[in-house]
Design an enzyme around this catalytic site. Structure first.
Site, mmCIF file in Angstrom:
data_model
loop_
_atom_site.group_PDB
_atom_site.id
_atom_site.type_symbol
_atom_site.label_atom_id
_atom_site.label_comp_id
_atom_site.label_asym_id
_atom_site.label_seq_id
_atom_site.Cartn_x
_atom_site.Cartn_y
_atom_site.Cartn_z
ATOM 1 N N CYS A 63 -14.253 47.088 -61.714
ATOM 2 C CA CYS A 63 -13.465 48.053 -60.893
ATOM 3 C C CYS A 63 -13.858 49.599 -61.612
ATOM 4 O O CYS A 63 -14.206 49.504 -62.774
ATOM 5 C CB CYS A 63 -12.001 48.282 -60.959
ATOM 6 S SG CYS A 63 -11.358 46.498 -60.194
ATOM 7 N N ARG B 39 -21.324 49.404 -61.353
ATOM 8 C CA ARG B 39 -20.459 48.758 -62.066
ATOM 9 C C ARG B 39 -20.012 47.249 -61.133
ATOM 10 O O ARG B 39 -19.690 46.391 -61.859
ATOM 11 C CB ARG B 39 -19.003 49.352 -62.477
ATOM 12 C CG ARG B 39 -19.362 50.432 -63.350
ATOM 13 C CD ARG B 39 -17.930 51.316 -63.366
ATOM 14 N NE ARG B 39 -16.706 50.619 -64.011
ATOM 15 C CZ ARG B 39 -16.398 50.670 -65.291
ATOM 16 N NH1 ARG B 39 -17.325 51.178 -65.964
ATOM 17 N NH2 ARG B 39 -15.675 49.870 -65.777
ATOM 18 N N TRP C 87 -13.409 45.414 -57.608
ATOM 19 C CA TRP C 87 -14.122 44.314 -57.888
ATOM 20 C C TRP C 87 -12.829 43.136 -57.899
ATOM 21 O O TRP C 87 -12.247 43.249 -58.846
ATOM 22 C CB TRP C 87 -14.968 44.206 -59.268
ATOM 23 C CG TRP C 87 -15.708 43.065 -59.353
ATOM 24 C CD1 TRP C 87 -17.197 42.908 -59.127
ATOM 25 C CD2 TRP C 87 -15.628 42.053 -60.217
ATOM 26 N NE1 TRP C 87 -17.407 41.621 -59.172
ATOM 27 C CE2 TRP C 87 -16.909 41.227 -60.254
ATOM 28 C CE3 TRP C 87 -14.452 41.329 -60.772
ATOM 29 C CZ2 TRP C 87 -16.930 39.909 -60.715
ATOM 30 C CZ3 TRP C 87 -14.626 40.322 -61.673
ATOM 31 C CH2 TRP C 87 -15.731 39.351 -61.604
ATOM 32 N N ASN D 124 -8.024 50.017 -63.055
ATOM 33 C CA ASN D 124 -9.188 49.012 -63.559
ATOM 34 C C ASN D 124 -8.527 48.031 -64.555
ATOM 35 O O ASN D 124 -7.793 48.683 -65.437
ATOM 36 C CB ASN D 124 -10.188 49.823 -64.106
ATOM 37 C CG ASN D 124 -11.536 48.971 -64.816
ATOM 38 O OD1 ASN D 124 -11.635 47.737 -64.559
ATOM 39 N ND2 ASN D 124 -12.188 49.805 -65.689
ATOM 40 N N GLY D 125 -8.810 46.751 -64.390
ATOM 41 C CA GLY D 125 -8.196 45.770 -65.286
ATOM 42 C C GLY D 125 -7.382 44.685 -64.867
ATOM 43 O O GLY D 125 -7.482 44.547 -63.656
ATOM 44 N N GLU E 226 -33.572 34.434 -71.069
ATOM 45 C CA GLU E 226 -33.335 35.762 -70.747
ATOM 46 C C GLU E 226 -34.075 35.930 -69.220
ATOM 47 O O GLU E 226 -33.621 36.507 -68.307
ATOM 48 C CB GLU E 226 -34.020 36.829 -71.505
ATOM 49 C CG GLU E 226 -33.719 38.333 -71.063
ATOM 50 C CD GLU E 226 -32.460 38.683 -70.614
ATOM 51 O OE1 GLU E 226 -31.390 37.806 -70.893
ATOM 52 O OE2 GLU E 226 -32.497 39.579 -69.946
ATOM 53 N N LYS F 127 -32.467 36.730 -65.620
ATOM 54 C CA LYS F 127 -32.897 37.697 -64.873
ATOM 55 C C LYS F 127 -33.119 37.582 -63.317
ATOM 56 O O LYS F 127 -32.822 37.951 -62.561
ATOM 57 C CB LYS F 127 -33.903 38.313 -65.473
ATOM 58 C CG LYS F 127 -33.995 39.791 -65.796
ATOM 59 C CD LYS F 127 -33.138 40.819 -66.411
ATOM 60 C CE LYS F 127 -31.813 40.213 -66.879
ATOM 61 N NZ LYS F 127 -31.008 40.994 -67.490
ATOM 62 N N GLU G 145 -29.965 36.032 -61.620
ATOM 63 C CA GLU G 145 -28.689 37.280 -61.045
ATOM 64 C C GLU G 145 -29.344 37.977 -60.004
ATOM 65 O O GLU G 145 -28.377 38.538 -59.049
ATOM 66 C CB GLU G 145 -28.149 37.752 -62.255
ATOM 67 C CG GLU G 145 -29.338 38.481 -62.922
ATOM 68 C CD GLU G 145 -28.767 39.392 -64.093
ATOM 69 O OE1 GLU G 145 -27.539 39.709 -64.199
ATOM 70 O OE2 GLU G 145 -29.569 39.605 -65.124
ATOM 71 N N HIS H 100 -36.154 14.875 -72.032
ATOM 72 C CA HIS H 100 -34.928 13.975 -72.197
ATOM 73 C C HIS H 100 -33.967 14.003 -70.879
ATOM 74 O O HIS H 100 -32.804 13.780 -70.966
ATOM 75 C CB HIS H 100 -34.274 14.563 -73.339
ATOM 76 C CG HIS H 100 -34.962 14.330 -74.621
ATOM 77 N ND1 HIS H 100 -35.344 13.231 -75.209
ATOM 78 C CD2 HIS H 100 -35.702 15.284 -75.205
ATOM 79 C CE1 HIS H 100 -36.235 13.209 -76.320
ATOM 80 N NE2 HIS H 100 -36.417 14.524 -76.371
ATOM 81 N N LYS I 246 -21.194 45.423 -63.698
ATOM 82 C CA LYS I 246 -21.944 45.900 -64.940
ATOM 83 C C LYS I 246 -21.203 45.636 -66.176
ATOM 84 O O LYS I 246 -21.523 45.369 -67.118
ATOM 85 C CB LYS I 246 -22.281 47.281 -64.727
ATOM 86 C CG LYS I 246 -23.288 47.895 -65.792
ATOM 87 C CD LYS I 246 -24.552 47.307 -65.635
ATOM 88 C CE LYS I 246 -25.446 47.841 -66.795
ATOM 89 N NZ LYS I 246 -26.585 46.905 -67.293
HETATM 90 C C1 F6R Z 1 -27.325 40.450 -67.286
HETATM 91 C C2 F6R Z 1 -26.227 41.279 -67.911
HETATM 92 C C3 F6R Z 1 -25.052 40.683 -68.567
HETATM 93 C C4 F6R Z 1 -24.509 41.230 -69.523
HETATM 94 C C5 F6R Z 1 -23.022 40.806 -69.961
HETATM 95 C C6 F6R Z 1 -22.600 41.276 -71.383
HETATM 96 O O1 F6R Z 1 -28.309 41.196 -66.974
HETATM 97 O O2 F6R Z 1 -26.313 42.483 -67.872
HETATM 98 O O3 F6R Z 1 -25.407 39.189 -68.686
HETATM 99 O O4 F6R Z 1 -25.361 41.338 -70.595
HETATM 100 O O5 F6R Z 1 -22.140 40.843 -69.017
HETATM 101 O O6 F6R Z 1 -22.676 42.843 -71.027
HETATM 102 P P1 F6R Z 1 -22.405 43.799 -72.246
HETATM 103 O O7 F6R Z 1 -23.871 43.737 -72.759
HETATM 104 O O8 F6R Z 1 -21.959 45.026 -71.793
HETATM 105 O O9 F6R Z 1 -21.246 43.206 -73.200
#
Ligand code: F6R
Length: 606
Positions: free
Chosen positions: A2, A27, A75, A99-100, A479, A483, A486, A502, A601
């Site tokens: 949020c 976000r 959210w 937010n929270g 990674e 990427k 997501e 395995h 985010k």
């Molecule tokens: C993926 C992504 C997430 C963040 C994770 C941690 O692209 O952005 O996997 O890396 O939510 O977020 P932070 O770095 O803000 O602690």
């Protein structure tokens, strides 16, 4: 997660709220709403969906005309995304955005129901609104102090009281909140990017501090109703940092910003050709004292930690554990006094990473935060902080933040290795020089754009794919896989190439795409053998390979060759085509690249 905003001033409040909410879209959210004082009435407009839908609703229902109000992007946590569950929520005299998560909302709700109060939504936020109203006897700050004593959990609240039509109130615990100060106007927001078009000066309230914003003044109070003298911060980000500047998406803009982000992060941390982290409180003497290192982080930041593990163990010969922060905090980790715990986080607000930090401190370890967002909770609470200087990252899928996180991992590993005597001064200088040259190599890797775009075109119809690698390349393939899934919504898994036999190789059928990363000469033969095994079973193999690794045409269907680069630093170039492949696959599928479904985010809840 949020986002909250609030405005007090002379401008059209509804428009300011919508424009600041648009800056928080990154976000992640599923509904939006605003509440504005309009001639002493509180007018609420809210809608499920994007802010564009809220704008459309306001165009048909009429937009409130006032100068004071609060706004929200939601959210969903408690209750599905719907108009009713969208914020703002009201209870009697009080209207709030939140937010929270309020952990004990059921308890409070039952208490309020027993007093005859009724609820219209399924949210924990409405409970907070009703609780504030329950305590409100004419003095808003007193009501807030009483209510937050009852609430367990995380929150940043923007609050308006019907009797105070020219004032907004705000308070936080765990969730982020800033208070922006302009000329004759003030703001609240979940982060500073929301208000950059209006002002760059802001306060950062600590947990349990209460901000009171009116056209005449902005005051911040402690829990004893004592007025606090807070330092005013100034956001020095480039004005365009949070704009797309002609790029189709923030993600591709941020991929292109990586060379500069690395330069900005690394150059000030090198003195006379050697890594120098003293400005962050990390001395060579201190580095000699660590017997073990734990890294805790989430998602992409955790993947940066995995690269860190390989290079710190290889160069500095210090054992490193890497944990997913949500596992670390609940597995009773064996963290000791001589240990260093490194928390990596772009936002600096990730709930699990923050909890891992607090747990490590309580166990007596020294803590180091590697964080992008200045003044965030993790940065403030860690013993030492190395800021990654990537500027704001807006796309939900992290790219430039990952790049600078690994840049800092390298600086740290070089410094620790040199401090321990595990590498010579000469070797440390060579490695540091290579790191200083890496921005150019990243720029070269970005020129592989067209090759990545072609590779993406072969993936759009895939149901599932595998990423493989060994050593550093395995860390990287994790990674790459994250990427892709997501933002493209294509299922993928990353596997240590040697582990396929395995079990997982049974998934491979004719035409299944596999992306192999091969940058480590020592492991080349082994990974190439694994690629042959996959090809023999019908896999369509794409390979990202270092310049000194020759891939024969019978081993792979499509080869992306990287430019020359010190092998140790190869993740910093090899990750670029992986980012680009994910990006173009999502674009070709017509997905909302910067705001993938269900994701947020800044993950401020567990
Ligand atoms: C993926 C992504 C997430 C963040 C994770 C941690 O692209 O952005 O996997 O890396 O939510 O977020 P932070 O770095 O803000 O602690």
């Amino acid at each position: 997660m949020c986002g909250i905003v609030g405005y007090v001033g002379r401008k059209n409040c509804a428009e300011v709220l919508l424009s600041t909410l648009e800056k928080l879209e990154y976000r992640g959210y599923d509904s939006a709403g605003i509440a504005v004082f309009d001639k002493n009435n509180i007018e609420v407009r809210k809608a499920k969906g994007r802010i564009a839908e809220l704008r459309a609703k306001m165009a048909s229902e009429g937009s409130p005309e006032g100068r004071v109000g609060i706004g929200h992007t939601r959210w969903a946590t408690h209750g599905e995304p719907s108009d009713i569950n969208s914020h703002p929520h009201s209870g009697g005299n009080v209207t709030i955005v939140h937010n929270g998560i309020i952990e004990n909302y059921k308890e409070i709700k039952n208490m309020l129901i027993s007093l005859g109060r009724e609820f219209v939504s399924q949210t924990d936020t409405e409970v907070a609104a009703q609780l504030l109203d329950f305590y409100y006897k004419g003095n808003p700050v007193e009501a807030i102090i009483k209510a937050i004593r009852d609430i367990r959990g995380s929150f940043a609240l923007g609050i308006i009281f019907r009797d105070f039509p020219d004032t907004i109130f705000a308070v936080r615990k765990e969730s982020p909140l800033i208070v922006g100060i302009g000329e004759g106007e003030s703001f609240i927001a979940s982060d500073v990017t929301a208000i950059l078009n209006y002002t760059r000066d802001y306060y950062m309230p600590e947990p349990d501090e209460i901000a009171v914003l009116s056209p005449y003044s902005t005051k911040i109070y402690g829990l004893n109703y004592n007025q606090l003298d807070k330092p005013l911060h100034h956001a020095d980000w480039d004005e365009n940092a949070a704009e797309k500047q002609g790029y189709a998406h923030f993600m591709i803009k941020e991929i292109n910003e990586q060379p500069d982000a690395v330069k900005t992060t690394v150059v000030p941390r090198v003195t006379d050709g050697l890594p120098d982290l003293s400005e962050c409180g990390i001395t060579y003497d201190m580095l000699r004292g660590f017997k073990r290192i734990n890294i805790a982080a989430c998602g992409t930041a955790m993947h940066a930690g995995l690269v860190g593990k390989y290079i710190i163990e290889d160069l500095a010969e210090i054992p490193v554990n890497v944990d997913i922060a949500s596992e670390f905090r609940y597995r009773k980790p064996l963290v000791k006094k001589d240990d260093l715990v490194i928390i990596i986080s772009q936002s600096g607000e990730t709930a699990d990473s923050l909890a891992a930090l607090r747990l490590s401190k309580s166990l007596g370890a020294k803590t180091l935060a590697i964080v992008n967002a200045k003044g965030s909770s993790i940065a403030r609470e860690a013993d030492m902080t190395i800021y990654t200087l990537a500027g704001p990252e807006i796309a939900v899928a992290s790219t430039k933040a990952y790049m600078v996180q690994i840049a800092v991992m390298y600086l740290f590993a070089f410094a620790a290795a040199y401090a321990n005597g595990a590498i010579s001064e000469q070797r440390c200088r060579e490695l540091t020089a290579s790191l200083l040259e890496i921005p150019e190599k990243i720029s070269e890797a970005i020129k592989l754009n067209d090759k990545a775009q072609y590779a993406a075109s072969t993936l759009v119809n895939a149901d599932s794919l595998l990423y493989i690698g060994r050593g550093l390349d395995y860390a990287l393939s994790m990674e790459g896989s994250l990427k892709l899934k997501e933002i493209s919504y294509i299922h993928s898994e990353s596997y240590a190439a040697g582990e396929l036999k395995h079990g997982t190789i049974s998934l491979v059928t004719e035409g299944m795409p596999v992306i192999a990363v091969v940058t480590q000469k020592e492991l080349e033969e082994k990974t190439v053998s694994n690629m042959k095994e996959l090809k023999a079973r019908g896999a369509y193999v794409i390979v990202v390979a270092a310049s000194n690794i020759l891939i024969e045409s019978d081993v792979a269907d499509y080869v992306i060759n990287l430019g020359e680069c010190d092998e140790m630093l190869s993740p910093m170039t090899a990750v670029v085509p992986l980012q680009l492949i994910a990006y173009y696959t999502a674009v070709l599928k017509g997905n909302d690249v910067d705001r993938p479904r269900n994701l947020a985010k800044s993950v401020t809840v567990e």
